[in-house]
Write an enzyme that holds these catalytic residues in place. Structure first.
Site, PDB file in Angstrom:
ATOM      1  N   HIS A 227     -27.010  -0.390  11.117  1.00  0.00           N
ATOM      2  CA  HIS A 227     -27.923  -0.784  10.026  1.00  0.00           C
ATOM      3  C   HIS A 227     -28.171   0.439   9.144  1.00  0.00           C
ATOM      4  O   HIS A 227     -27.218   1.012   8.632  1.00  0.00           O
ATOM      5  CB  HIS A 227     -29.184  -1.377  10.672  1.00  0.00           C
ATOM      6  N   HIS A 266     -20.149  -5.970   6.450  1.00  0.00           N
ATOM      7  CA  HIS A 266     -21.517  -6.475   6.288  1.00  0.00           C
ATOM      8  C   HIS A 266     -21.572  -7.878   6.869  1.00  0.00           C
ATOM      9  O   HIS A 266     -20.620  -8.621   6.798  1.00  0.00           O
ATOM     10  CB  HIS A 266     -21.891  -6.517   4.799  1.00  0.00           C
ATOM     11  N   ASP A 320     -24.324   1.826   2.305  1.00  0.00           N
ATOM     12  CA  ASP A 320     -24.391   3.131   2.979  1.00  0.00           C
ATOM     13  C   ASP A 320     -23.223   4.035   2.653  1.00  0.00           C
ATOM     14  O   ASP A 320     -23.284   5.235   2.921  1.00  0.00           O
ATOM     15  CB  ASP A 320     -24.473   2.922   4.492  1.00  0.00           C
TER      16      ASP A 320
END
Ligand code: SDX
Length: 386
Positions: A227, A266, A320
Protein backbone atom coordinates in the site's frame (compact mmCIF):
# COMPACT_ATOMS: atom_id res chain seq x y z
CA UNK A 1 -26.82 -21.41 10.03
CA UNK A 2 -23.72 -23.51 9.50
CA UNK A 3 -21.32 -21.94 7.05
CA UNK A 4 -19.79 -24.12 4.41
CA UNK A 5 -18.14 -23.44 1.03
CA UNK A 6 -21.15 -24.99 -0.71
CA UNK A 7 -23.61 -22.63 0.96
CA UNK A 8 -25.10 -20.32 -1.66
CA UNK A 9 -25.41 -17.72 1.10
CA UNK A 10 -21.66 -17.05 0.83
CA UNK A 11 -20.09 -14.47 -1.42
CA UNK A 12 -16.49 -15.26 -0.51
CA UNK A 13 -13.97 -12.95 -2.16
CA UNK A 14 -10.35 -13.23 -0.89
CA UNK A 15 -9.16 -9.80 0.13
CA UNK A 16 -12.76 -8.59 -0.42
CA UNK A 17 -11.81 -8.24 -4.11
CA UNK A 18 -14.70 -6.66 -6.00
CA UNK A 19 -16.87 -6.44 -2.87
CA UNK A 20 -18.81 -3.20 -2.35
CA UNK A 21 -18.29 -2.21 1.32
CA UNK A 22 -19.91 1.24 1.33
CA UNK A 23 -21.71 3.92 -0.67
CA UNK A 24 -19.68 7.12 -0.85
CA UNK A 25 -19.79 10.45 -2.66
CA UNK A 26 -16.18 11.38 -1.88
CA UNK A 27 -14.05 9.97 -4.71
CA UNK A 28 -14.61 7.87 -7.80
CA UNK A 29 -12.09 5.70 -9.65
CA UNK A 30 -12.59 4.28 -13.15
CA UNK A 31 -9.88 1.61 -13.14
CA UNK A 32 -10.23 0.79 -16.84
CA UNK A 33 -10.04 4.39 -18.05
CA UNK A 34 -7.55 5.55 -15.41
CA UNK A 35 -9.86 8.22 -14.03
CA UNK A 36 -9.87 9.67 -10.48
CA UNK A 37 -12.47 12.21 -9.35
CA UNK A 38 -12.83 13.95 -5.94
CA UNK A 39 -16.43 15.09 -5.33
CA UNK A 40 -16.98 15.41 -9.10
CA UNK A 41 -13.75 17.23 -9.95
CA UNK A 42 -11.12 15.38 -12.00
CA UNK A 43 -7.74 14.98 -10.33
CA UNK A 44 -6.12 16.72 -13.30
CA UNK A 45 -8.34 19.80 -12.79
CA UNK A 46 -7.66 19.91 -9.06
CA UNK A 47 -3.90 19.45 -9.49
CA UNK A 48 -3.88 22.32 -11.98
CA UNK A 49 -6.13 24.83 -10.21
CA UNK A 50 -6.55 23.93 -6.53
CA UNK A 51 -4.44 23.61 -3.37
CA UNK A 52 -4.37 21.15 -0.49
CA UNK A 53 -6.34 23.35 1.91
CA UNK A 54 -9.15 23.58 -0.67
CA UNK A 55 -9.03 19.81 -1.15
CA UNK A 56 -9.38 19.24 2.61
CA UNK A 57 -12.53 21.38 2.57
CA UNK A 58 -13.83 19.71 -0.62
CA UNK A 59 -13.36 16.19 0.73
CA UNK A 60 -14.87 17.00 4.15
CA UNK A 61 -17.77 19.19 3.00
CA UNK A 62 -18.49 18.02 -0.55
CA UNK A 63 -18.02 21.34 -2.35
CA UNK A 64 -15.28 23.89 -3.02
CA UNK A 65 -15.11 26.54 -0.28
CA UNK A 66 -15.96 30.20 -0.64
CA UNK A 67 -13.14 32.53 0.31
CA UNK A 68 -14.44 33.01 3.90
CA UNK A 69 -14.92 29.24 4.28
CA UNK A 70 -11.37 28.57 3.04
CA UNK A 71 -9.99 31.26 5.35
CA UNK A 72 -11.79 29.74 8.35
CA UNK A 73 -10.46 26.24 7.56
CA UNK A 74 -6.93 27.50 6.91
CA UNK A 75 -6.90 29.43 10.19
CA UNK A 76 -8.14 26.35 12.04
CA UNK A 77 -5.37 24.22 10.53
CA UNK A 78 -2.77 26.84 11.48
CA UNK A 79 -4.17 27.01 15.02
CA UNK A 80 -3.77 23.23 15.37
CA UNK A 81 -0.24 22.91 13.86
CA UNK A 82 1.75 23.03 17.11
CA UNK A 83 2.42 19.83 19.07
CA UNK A 84 3.64 20.91 22.53
CA UNK A 85 1.88 18.06 24.34
CA UNK A 86 3.41 15.48 22.00
CA UNK A 87 6.97 16.78 21.95
CA UNK A 88 8.31 15.11 25.14
CA UNK A 89 7.18 11.74 23.77
CA UNK A 90 8.53 12.42 20.27
CA UNK A 91 11.86 13.44 21.78
CA UNK A 92 11.90 10.20 23.79
CA UNK A 93 11.48 7.95 20.73
CA UNK A 94 14.62 6.04 19.64
CA UNK A 95 16.50 7.84 16.85
CA UNK A 96 16.28 4.73 14.63
CA UNK A 97 12.50 4.48 14.79
CA UNK A 98 10.79 4.34 11.39
CA UNK A 99 8.99 7.68 10.88
CA UNK A 100 5.75 5.82 10.09
CA UNK A 101 5.91 4.25 13.56
CA UNK A 102 6.40 7.73 15.00
CA UNK A 103 3.40 9.04 13.05
CA UNK A 104 1.23 6.12 14.17
CA UNK A 105 2.31 6.53 17.81
CA UNK A 106 1.93 10.32 17.81
CA UNK A 107 -1.64 10.20 16.46
CA UNK A 108 -2.45 7.57 19.05
CA UNK A 109 -1.02 9.91 21.72
CA UNK A 110 -3.25 12.71 20.39
CA UNK A 111 -6.15 10.63 21.68
CA UNK A 112 -4.68 10.91 25.17
CA UNK A 113 -3.81 14.63 25.15
CA UNK A 114 -6.76 15.92 23.14
CA UNK A 115 -8.66 18.54 25.21
CA UNK A 116 -11.96 17.23 23.81
CA UNK A 117 -11.18 13.52 24.12
CA UNK A 118 -14.47 12.74 25.88
CA UNK A 119 -16.59 14.80 23.53
CA UNK A 120 -18.03 12.57 20.79
CA UNK A 121 -20.26 15.15 19.14
CA UNK A 122 -20.25 15.49 15.34
CA UNK A 123 -18.74 18.97 15.51
CA UNK A 124 -15.87 17.84 17.75
CA UNK A 125 -15.26 14.77 15.59
CA UNK A 126 -14.66 17.13 12.66
CA UNK A 127 -12.30 19.18 14.85
CA UNK A 128 -10.36 16.03 15.78
CA UNK A 129 -9.93 15.21 12.09
CA UNK A 130 -8.62 18.73 11.47
CA UNK A 131 -6.27 18.43 14.43
CA UNK A 132 -4.70 15.34 12.87
CA UNK A 133 -4.54 16.90 9.38
CA UNK A 134 -2.90 19.99 10.89
CA UNK A 135 -0.43 18.25 13.19
CA UNK A 136 0.89 15.49 10.93
CA UNK A 137 3.35 17.74 9.04
CA UNK A 138 4.67 19.07 12.38
CA UNK A 139 5.02 15.55 13.80
CA UNK A 140 6.90 14.25 10.75
CA UNK A 141 9.16 17.29 10.42
CA UNK A 142 9.89 17.49 14.16
CA UNK A 143 10.90 13.84 14.45
CA UNK A 144 13.03 14.00 11.30
CA UNK A 145 15.00 16.90 12.82
CA UNK A 146 15.22 15.41 16.32
CA UNK A 147 16.64 12.12 14.97
CA UNK A 148 19.35 14.21 13.20
CA UNK A 149 20.20 15.96 16.47
CA UNK A 150 18.51 19.18 15.35
CA UNK A 151 15.93 21.24 17.21
CA UNK A 152 12.35 21.10 15.88
CA UNK A 153 11.20 24.27 14.16
CA UNK A 154 8.01 26.07 15.17
CA UNK A 155 5.37 26.32 12.42
CA UNK A 156 5.36 29.54 10.39
CA UNK A 157 1.73 30.55 9.98
CA UNK A 158 2.55 32.88 7.12
CA UNK A 159 3.08 29.72 5.06
CA UNK A 160 0.50 27.32 3.60
CA UNK A 161 0.31 23.61 4.51
CA UNK A 162 2.87 22.42 1.96
CA UNK A 163 5.28 25.35 2.34
CA UNK A 164 5.17 25.09 6.15
CA UNK A 165 5.92 21.35 6.03
CA UNK A 166 9.05 21.90 3.91
CA UNK A 167 10.04 24.85 6.12
CA UNK A 168 9.71 22.80 9.33
CA UNK A 169 11.60 19.93 7.68
CA UNK A 170 14.53 21.89 6.25
CA UNK A 171 14.70 25.04 8.35
CA UNK A 172 14.30 27.30 5.36
CA UNK A 173 11.40 28.52 3.28
CA UNK A 174 11.06 26.41 0.12
CA UNK A 175 11.52 27.75 -3.39
CA UNK A 176 8.32 28.25 -5.39
CA UNK A 177 8.68 25.08 -7.49
CA UNK A 178 9.33 22.81 -4.49
CA UNK A 179 6.37 24.29 -2.60
CA UNK A 180 4.09 23.87 -5.62
CA UNK A 181 5.18 20.26 -6.17
CA UNK A 182 4.70 19.37 -2.50
CA UNK A 183 1.21 20.90 -2.63
CA UNK A 184 0.44 18.80 -5.71
CA UNK A 185 1.79 15.70 -3.93
CA UNK A 186 -0.65 16.42 -1.10
CA UNK A 187 -3.54 16.95 -3.56
CA UNK A 188 -2.83 13.71 -5.44
CA UNK A 189 -2.57 11.52 -2.32
CA UNK A 190 -5.54 12.98 -0.43
CA UNK A 191 -8.14 10.32 -1.23
CA UNK A 192 -8.64 7.18 -3.26
CA UNK A 193 -11.95 5.48 -2.58
CA UNK A 194 -12.07 2.28 -0.55
CA UNK A 195 -8.32 1.62 -0.31
CA UNK A 196 -7.04 -0.61 2.50
CA UNK A 197 -6.12 2.19 4.93
CA UNK A 198 -9.40 4.05 4.42
CA UNK A 199 -11.33 0.81 4.89
CA UNK A 200 -9.31 0.09 8.03
CA UNK A 201 -10.17 3.50 9.47
CA UNK A 202 -13.84 2.92 8.62
CA UNK A 203 -13.94 -0.49 10.26
CA UNK A 204 -12.59 1.09 13.44
CA UNK A 205 -15.02 4.01 13.48
CA UNK A 206 -17.93 1.65 12.70
CA UNK A 207 -17.63 0.27 16.27
CA UNK A 208 -18.15 3.90 17.43
CA UNK A 209 -14.54 4.02 18.59
CA UNK A 210 -12.86 7.43 18.52
CA UNK A 211 -11.37 9.43 15.65
CA UNK A 212 -7.77 9.04 16.85
CA UNK A 213 -8.08 5.25 17.10
CA UNK A 214 -9.59 5.18 13.63
CA UNK A 215 -6.85 7.31 12.03
CA UNK A 216 -4.17 5.38 13.92
CA UNK A 217 -5.57 2.23 12.29
CA UNK A 218 -5.38 3.93 8.90
CA UNK A 219 -1.74 4.88 9.44
CA UNK A 220 -0.77 1.38 10.50
CA UNK A 221 -2.45 -0.02 7.40
CA UNK A 222 -0.93 2.51 5.00
CA UNK A 223 2.58 1.56 6.19
CA UNK A 224 2.58 -1.79 4.39
CA UNK A 225 4.68 -2.20 1.18
CA UNK A 226 1.63 -3.37 -0.77
CA UNK A 227 0.00 0.00 0.00
CA UNK A 228 1.59 3.30 0.97
CA UNK A 229 4.95 1.77 1.83
CA UNK A 230 5.69 1.09 -1.85
CA UNK A 231 7.08 4.57 -2.63
CA UNK A 232 10.02 4.08 -0.26
CA UNK A 233 10.77 0.73 -1.88
CA UNK A 234 10.62 2.15 -5.41
CA UNK A 235 13.60 4.36 -4.59
CA UNK A 236 15.51 1.42 -3.13
CA UNK A 237 14.74 -0.59 -6.28
CA UNK A 238 15.93 2.19 -8.64
CA UNK A 239 19.13 2.61 -6.63
CA UNK A 240 19.70 -1.15 -6.69
CA UNK A 241 19.25 -1.19 -10.49
CA UNK A 242 21.89 1.60 -10.67
CA UNK A 243 21.96 2.07 -14.47
CA UNK A 244 19.65 2.21 -17.48
CA UNK A 245 21.52 -0.76 -19.02
CA UNK A 246 20.78 -2.88 -15.96
CA UNK A 247 17.01 -2.30 -16.06
CA UNK A 248 16.15 -5.23 -18.33
CA UNK A 249 18.32 -7.89 -16.66
CA UNK A 250 17.22 -6.74 -13.21
CA UNK A 251 13.54 -6.83 -14.10
CA UNK A 252 13.85 -10.13 -15.98
CA UNK A 253 15.32 -11.73 -12.88
CA UNK A 254 12.76 -10.17 -10.54
CA UNK A 255 9.81 -11.18 -12.72
CA UNK A 256 11.28 -14.65 -13.17
CA UNK A 257 11.33 -14.96 -9.37
CA UNK A 258 7.70 -13.65 -9.35
CA UNK A 259 8.72 -10.68 -7.18
CA UNK A 260 6.29 -7.75 -7.07
CA UNK A 261 7.81 -4.67 -8.72
CA UNK A 262 7.13 -1.76 -6.38
CA UNK A 263 5.16 1.13 -7.84
CA UNK A 264 3.36 -1.09 -10.35
CA UNK A 265 -0.01 -2.79 -10.36
CA UNK A 266 -3.21 -1.92 -8.57
CA UNK A 267 -6.33 -3.67 -7.30
CA UNK A 268 -8.54 -1.24 -9.23
CA UNK A 269 -6.49 0.41 -12.00
CA UNK A 270 -5.94 -1.66 -15.12
CA UNK A 271 -4.81 1.53 -16.88
CA UNK A 272 -2.05 4.01 -16.05
CA UNK A 273 -2.76 5.61 -12.64
CA UNK A 274 -3.68 9.23 -13.51
CA UNK A 275 -1.73 10.42 -10.47
CA UNK A 276 1.43 8.76 -11.77
CA UNK A 277 1.02 10.60 -15.08
CA UNK A 278 1.01 13.94 -13.27
CA UNK A 279 3.92 13.01 -10.98
CA UNK A 280 6.01 11.75 -13.92
CA UNK A 281 6.00 15.23 -15.39
CA UNK A 282 7.44 16.71 -12.19
CA UNK A 283 9.90 13.87 -11.72
CA UNK A 284 11.24 14.63 -15.21
CA UNK A 285 11.34 18.40 -14.56
CA UNK A 286 13.19 17.99 -11.26
CA UNK A 287 15.48 15.33 -12.74
CA UNK A 288 16.55 17.69 -15.51
CA UNK A 289 17.52 20.24 -12.88
CA UNK A 290 19.84 17.72 -11.15
CA UNK A 291 22.50 16.99 -13.75
CA UNK A 292 23.84 13.49 -13.57
CA UNK A 293 21.01 12.17 -11.46
CA UNK A 294 19.85 9.10 -13.40
CA UNK A 295 16.87 8.16 -11.21
CA UNK A 296 14.31 9.49 -13.66
CA UNK A 297 16.01 7.87 -16.67
CA UNK A 298 16.19 4.54 -14.87
CA UNK A 299 12.56 4.94 -13.76
CA UNK A 300 11.39 5.74 -17.28
CA UNK A 301 13.22 2.65 -18.61
CA UNK A 302 11.60 0.52 -15.87
CA UNK A 303 8.20 1.84 -16.90
CA UNK A 304 8.90 1.17 -20.59
CA UNK A 305 10.06 -2.39 -20.00
CA UNK A 306 7.32 -3.22 -17.47
CA UNK A 307 4.66 -1.98 -19.90
CA UNK A 308 6.23 -4.15 -22.60
CA UNK A 309 6.37 -7.23 -20.35
CA UNK A 310 3.19 -7.01 -18.23
CA UNK A 311 1.33 -3.89 -19.32
CA UNK A 312 -1.22 -5.96 -21.23
CA UNK A 313 -2.05 -7.74 -17.92
CA UNK A 314 -3.12 -4.37 -16.51
CA UNK A 315 0.06 -3.97 -14.47
CA UNK A 316 0.89 -0.30 -14.98
CA UNK A 317 2.62 2.42 -12.93
CA UNK A 318 0.71 3.48 -9.82
CA UNK A 319 0.96 6.64 -7.70
CA UNK A 320 3.97 5.31 -5.79
CA UNK A 321 6.23 4.87 -8.79
CA UNK A 322 7.16 8.47 -9.59
CA UNK A 323 6.29 9.96 -6.19
CA UNK A 324 9.49 8.51 -4.74
CA UNK A 325 11.60 10.12 -7.46
CA UNK A 326 9.91 13.48 -6.91
CA UNK A 327 10.37 13.38 -3.13
CA UNK A 328 13.98 12.28 -3.49
CA UNK A 329 14.63 15.28 -5.73
CA UNK A 330 13.09 17.50 -3.06
CA UNK A 331 15.83 16.23 -0.75
CA UNK A 332 13.48 14.24 1.46
CA UNK A 333 14.72 11.10 3.26
CA UNK A 334 13.33 7.89 1.73
CA UNK A 335 11.75 6.70 4.99
CA UNK A 336 9.77 9.97 5.14
CA UNK A 337 7.98 9.20 1.84
CA UNK A 338 5.17 7.15 3.35
CA UNK A 339 4.65 9.63 6.22
CA UNK A 340 4.09 12.25 3.49
CA UNK A 341 1.46 9.95 2.00
CA UNK A 342 -0.14 9.79 5.49
CA UNK A 343 0.02 13.60 5.91
CA UNK A 344 -2.07 13.94 2.76
CA UNK A 345 -4.39 10.94 3.17
CA UNK A 346 -5.46 12.01 6.67
CA UNK A 347 -8.02 14.26 4.94
CA UNK A 348 -9.39 11.33 2.96
CA UNK A 349 -9.53 9.06 5.98
CA UNK A 350 -11.28 11.78 7.98
CA UNK A 351 -13.81 12.43 5.23
CA UNK A 352 -14.71 8.77 4.84
CA UNK A 353 -15.14 8.07 8.56
CA UNK A 354 -17.34 11.13 9.06
CA UNK A 355 -19.37 10.24 5.95
CA UNK A 356 -19.76 6.63 7.11
CA UNK A 357 -20.96 7.70 10.58
CA UNK A 358 -23.87 9.49 8.92
CA UNK A 359 -25.45 6.04 8.44
CA UNK A 360 -23.19 3.82 10.44
CA UNK A 361 -23.36 0.02 10.40
CA UNK A 362 -20.84 -2.08 12.27
CA UNK A 363 -18.48 -3.84 9.84
CA UNK A 364 -18.70 -7.51 10.77
CA UNK A 365 -18.12 -9.92 7.84
CA UNK A 366 -18.26 -13.71 8.14
CA UNK A 367 -15.69 -16.43 7.46
CA UNK A 368 -16.07 -19.92 6.02
CA UNK A 369 -15.10 -22.25 8.86
CA UNK A 370 -12.75 -24.99 7.66
CA UNK A 371 -11.72 -26.29 11.09
CA UNK A 372 -12.77 -29.60 12.79
CA UNK A 373 -16.19 -30.32 14.38
CA UNK A 374 -17.35 -32.42 17.40
CA UNK A 375 -13.91 -32.73 19.06
CA UNK A 376 -13.81 -34.98 22.17
CA UNK A 377 -12.10 -33.34 25.20
CA UNK A 378 -9.16 -35.46 26.47
CA UNK A 379 -7.63 -34.65 29.86
CA UNK A 380 -4.03 -33.46 29.55
CA UNK A 381 -2.64 -36.51 31.35
CA UNK A 382 -4.13 -38.72 28.65
CA UNK A 383 -2.88 -36.69 25.73
CA UNK A 384 -0.11 -38.04 23.46
CA UNK A 385 3.37 -36.51 23.33
CA UNK A 386 5.83 -34.96 25.87
C1 SDX B 1 -1.39 2.18 -3.31
O1 SDX B 1 -6.06 0.66 -3.18
C2 SDX B 1 -5.61 1.83 -3.43
O2 SDX B 1 -6.31 2.70 -3.93
C3 SDX B 1 -4.16 2.07 -3.01
C4 SDX B 1 -3.57 3.39 -3.45
C5 SDX B 1 -4.21 4.56 -2.73
O3 SDX B 1 -4.12 5.69 -3.25
O4 SDX B 1 -4.71 4.36 -1.59
O5 SDX B 1 -3.70 3.56 -4.84
C6 SDX B 1 -2.08 3.46 -3.09
O6 SDX B 1 -1.34 1.37 -2.42
C7 SDX B 1 -0.82 1.86 -4.65
C8 SDX B 1 -0.20 0.43 -4.75
C9 SDX B 1 1.20 0.46 -4.14
N1 SDX B 1 1.74 -0.90 -4.02
C10 SDX B 1 2.70 -1.34 -4.84
O7 SDX B 1 3.18 -0.69 -5.76
C11 SDX B 1 3.20 -2.73 -4.50
C12 SDX B 1 3.34 -3.56 -5.77
N2 SDX B 1 2.02 -3.86 -6.29
C13 SDX B 1 1.43 -5.12 -6.00
O8 SDX B 1 1.79 -5.71 -4.79
C14 SDX B 1 -0.01 -5.25 -6.41
O9 SDX B 1 -0.14 -4.72 -7.67
C15 SDX B 1 -1.09 -4.65 -5.51
C16 SDX B 1 -0.97 -5.14 -4.13
C17 SDX B 1 -1.01 -3.18 -5.55
C18 SDX B 1 -2.44 -5.09 -6.07
O10 SDX B 1 -2.40 -6.45 -6.09
P1 SDX B 1 -3.68 -7.41 -6.28
O11 SDX B 1 -4.85 -6.64 -6.78
O12 SDX B 1 -3.86 -8.19 -5.03
O13 SDX B 1 -3.19 -8.30 -7.48
P2 SDX B 1 -2.34 -9.61 -7.32
O14 SDX B 1 -1.23 -9.43 -6.34
O15 SDX B 1 -3.27 -10.74 -7.12
O16 SDX B 1 -1.66 -9.69 -8.77
C19 SDX B 1 -2.41 -10.18 -9.88
C20 SDX B 1 -1.35 -10.68 -10.87
C21 SDX B 1 -0.39 -11.67 -10.23
O17 SDX B 1 0.11 -12.48 -11.26
P3 SDX B 1 -0.48 -13.99 -11.43
O18 SDX B 1 -0.26 -14.68 -10.11
O19 SDX B 1 -1.95 -13.79 -11.76
O20 SDX B 1 0.35 -14.55 -12.55
O21 SDX B 1 -0.53 -9.56 -11.28
C22 SDX B 1 0.79 -9.76 -10.82
C23 SDX B 1 0.72 -10.80 -9.72
O22 SDX B 1 1.95 -11.50 -9.61
N3 SDX B 1 1.25 -8.49 -10.26
C24 SDX B 1 2.51 -8.07 -10.29
C25 SDX B 1 2.50 -6.82 -9.67
N4 SDX B 1 1.26 -6.53 -9.25
C26 SDX B 1 0.49 -7.57 -9.63
N5 SDX B 1 3.63 -8.64 -10.79
C27 SDX B 1 4.77 -7.92 -10.65
N6 SDX B 1 4.83 -6.69 -10.05
C28 SDX B 1 3.74 -6.13 -9.56
N7 SDX B 1 3.81 -4.95 -8.98
Amino acid sequence: MSISPESDEIKYAKGLEGVIAAISGISFIDGDQGILVYRGFSIETLAKHSNYEEIVYLLLHGELPTRPELEELTNKLKEYRTCEALMPSIRSFPKDAHPMDVVRSAVSLMGIYCPDKFDFSKEIKMQKVLRVVAKLPSIVASYDRIRKGLEPIEPDNSLNHAENFLYMLNGEKPDELSAKIMDIMFILHADHGMNASTFSAMVTISTLSDVYSSLTAGIGTLKGPLHGGANERVLKMLREIKSVDNVKPWLDEALEERRKIMGFGHRVYRAYDPRAKILKKYAKQLGEQKQGDLLFEIGEKVEEYMLEKVGAKGIQPNVDFYSGIVLNHLGIATDVFTPIFAISRSAGWGSHILEYLESNRLFRPRAIYNGPYHQEYIEIENREGE
